[in-house]
Design an enzyme around this catalytic site. Structure first.
Site, mmCIF file in Angstrom:
data_model
loop_
_atom_site.group_PDB
_atom_site.id
_atom_site.type_symbol
_atom_site.label_atom_id
_atom_site.label_comp_id
_atom_site.label_asym_id
_atom_site.label_seq_id
_atom_site.Cartn_x
_atom_site.Cartn_y
_atom_site.Cartn_z
ATOM 1 N N MET A 1 10.712 -61.607 9.709
ATOM 2 C CA MET A 1 9.922 -62.569 9.529
ATOM 3 C C MET A 1 7.877 -62.164 11.503
ATOM 4 O O MET A 1 7.673 -63.881 11.022
ATOM 5 C CB MET A 1 11.010 -63.223 10.078
ATOM 6 C CG MET A 1 11.550 -63.441 11.320
ATOM 7 S SD MET A 1 12.202 -64.750 11.709
ATOM 8 C CE MET A 1 13.291 -63.981 13.012
ATOM 9 N N HIS B 1 13.753 -49.882 0.429
ATOM 10 C CA HIS B 1 13.490 -51.241 0.096
ATOM 11 C C HIS B 1 13.299 -52.188 1.285
ATOM 12 O O HIS B 1 13.444 -53.112 1.564
ATOM 13 C CB HIS B 1 14.864 -51.146 -0.823
ATOM 14 C CG HIS B 1 15.454 -51.242 0.808
ATOM 15 N ND1 HIS B 1 16.385 -50.053 0.366
ATOM 16 C CD2 HIS B 1 16.510 -51.702 0.823
ATOM 17 C CE1 HIS B 1 17.524 -50.665 1.114
ATOM 18 N NE2 HIS B 1 17.506 -51.760 1.898
ATOM 19 N N GLY C 1 9.845 -55.372 1.516
ATOM 20 C CA GLY C 1 9.785 -56.848 2.695
ATOM 21 C C GLY C 1 10.222 -56.057 4.191
ATOM 22 O O GLY C 1 11.065 -55.661 4.573
ATOM 23 N N GLY C 2 8.141 -56.891 5.203
ATOM 24 C CA GLY C 2 9.214 -56.643 6.646
ATOM 25 C C GLY C 2 10.030 -57.234 7.365
ATOM 26 O O GLY C 2 10.754 -58.224 6.441
#
Length: 120
Positions: A20, A43, A17-18
């Protein structure tokens, strides 16, 4: 560990995940990663600023404006979540993923772009 048959030839999918306001990635595991890191990789990018520092440093409206200019819609329960999770609060996820890819412990497959964010 057992890897499902569907992934044994290509590697276990890994979601990174990056933020928003930045991209996220899908990686796959590698034989080198299994050997050198017991099948572990990054992660996420990791925080560059503490949540407290983000709340005290960043401006709610400026963060929303930057996301809006990128075409990213956001719905949030609390303004403080916007600052805590702002892109500026995190390291560059692309740099982190590139390091894992270059080290051979995981392989880049897909880069994803955020369209909308729902928080809290």
């Amino acid at each position: 560990p057992l890897i499902p048959v569907d992934y044994q030839t290509i590697g276990q999918p890994v979601l990174i995940g990056g933020t928003m306001g930045t991209c996220s990635y899908v990686l796959t595991g590698t034989d080198k990663g299994m050997k050198d890191t017991f099948g572990s990789t990054c992660h996420g990018a990791g925080r560059a600023m503490s949540r407290n520092r983000s709340r005290n440093t960043l401006d709610y409206k400026q963060v929303l404006d930057k996301l809006g200019k990128k075409g990213i819609s956001i719905r949030v329960a609390s303004p403080k979540l916007v600052m805590e999770e702002a892109p500026e609060s995190y390291k560059n996820v692309t740099d982190v993923v590139d390091s894992c890819h270059a080290a051979g412990i995981s392989k880049k497959c897909v880069k994803l772009r955020p369209l909308a964010v729902v928080k809290g």
